[in-house]
Design an enzyme around this catalytic site. Sequence first.
Site: not given
Length: 443
Positions: A24-25, A118, A123, A307, A399
């Site tokens: 994803k990143n 979030c 952030r 993460d 997600r």
Amino acid sequence: MDRNELYIKGPQRMQGELLIQGSKNAALPILAATILGEGIFILHHCPKISDVEHMLELLVDAGCRAYWEGHMLIVDTRELRNYRVKGDGAGKMRSTVTLLGSILGRMHQVEIPYPGGCTIGKRPIDLHLRGLEQLGAVFEHQEHTLVGKAAILHGASVYLDFPSVGATENVLLAAVLAEGSTVIHGAAMEPEIVELASFLRKMGAKILGEGTPVISIEGVKRLHAAEYIVPSDRIVAGTYLFGALMTRGEVRLLHVPLAHLGNLPGVLEQMGAVVEAKEDWIYVRMDHQCRPIPYLVTAPFPGFPTDLQSALMAALSTASGISFIEEKIFEARFQVVEELQKMGASITSEESFALIDGDARLRGAKVEAKELRGGAALIMAALAAEGETCIQGMEYVCRGYEDINEDLKKLGIKKRCGEQGCCPKTAFTEETHVRTGNNEEVS
Ligand code: EPZ
């Protein structure tokens, strides 16, 4: 709101072999980078996750065309014309930030909905804006919209006070078409930065030093399309590795670049696992209860990734003794603690510290995912728990995890979905379709 739910009856042993999905990143900044080049891009091994879908919606709004062929994503940026990025409600705005540098780089102006915080923290984007201002951008803060303009983007020496991944990406994206040379000092060294730089280089950019704290960029006039293989997701891989440790299981994960795992293999060995790894696979076996970790701090790459902190916490909840975690990247990344406590974990958290008293016998419970990585950690905990666990809020997990249902099945896990299914219906679950610039769907 209808919740997506996953039910797992534990304890179960994780066992099997799995090819890990695209990252994803890595995919999100690479998609943002396509805006900088004119042509048709082909991205292989792109993860079909809701964050990527949201990014595609933004690219299509800007005038691009995008469609899938299996896991191959084709993005046509020749008709790009719109520098105004539409808002879309809270929670998805984070990926909007990665468009700042690339839309500025290509169109010299940008309007994006002000990226909210979030659940894991405020952030802020002060480092992004300061870096882009050093390249010549001027920002106006309207009530809900951030407006940026840059008549000319010029090279500069940019100093980042913190090795922010997103800020490094945004400065890199704006510098590749700027006039002159840019040097980013204090750059992030995450694998996703290295992948973004090599993708940009395939587009014709001139970059040196990615993966070190100093990245040098020589601006060029134009960039062209490129074909690229998105690397596998190191965080998805790490999540399942902790699942193997907690269930005294045995897994082999394929297509995982060892260089992207940083100090993770060492942490797994410290917890007592058998670890074998080569260029692009890692094998882990756990024959006994996890050992505790006296102290671990999350840090920028190659330190332990924030993460994976929640998945580590879940694993340490079953370890033989007391462990201590310090979370130094995000200020609110212990939301999963109260959910793990519902499963019997003995965890005390105070500000950025968590003390985990292992030896807890986890038991099934109804728990709620409040954000992506905490949700994935709860699924791993459910594997080790005695009895059935219901994980609500699976929409958060989807997600970043493309098909956790299928992944768990390949890793020998039995589970079932709630009435609303495990993941929200998305465009990926409909048939492949081509989107035009005005977002009609032409199947
Ligand atoms: C990226 O977020 C990842 N997201 C995050 O993954 C990851 O946790 C994070 O990097 C750290 O590795 C994507 O790549 C899409 P940062 P990013 O800028 O870029 C502060 C996941 O679960 N900061 O390195 O937003 C910030 O508040 C997600 O996949 C500023 O103060 O992370 C945080 O405390 C979660 N000002 C710290 O730096 C700024 O201008 C690290 O943030 C920017 C950041």
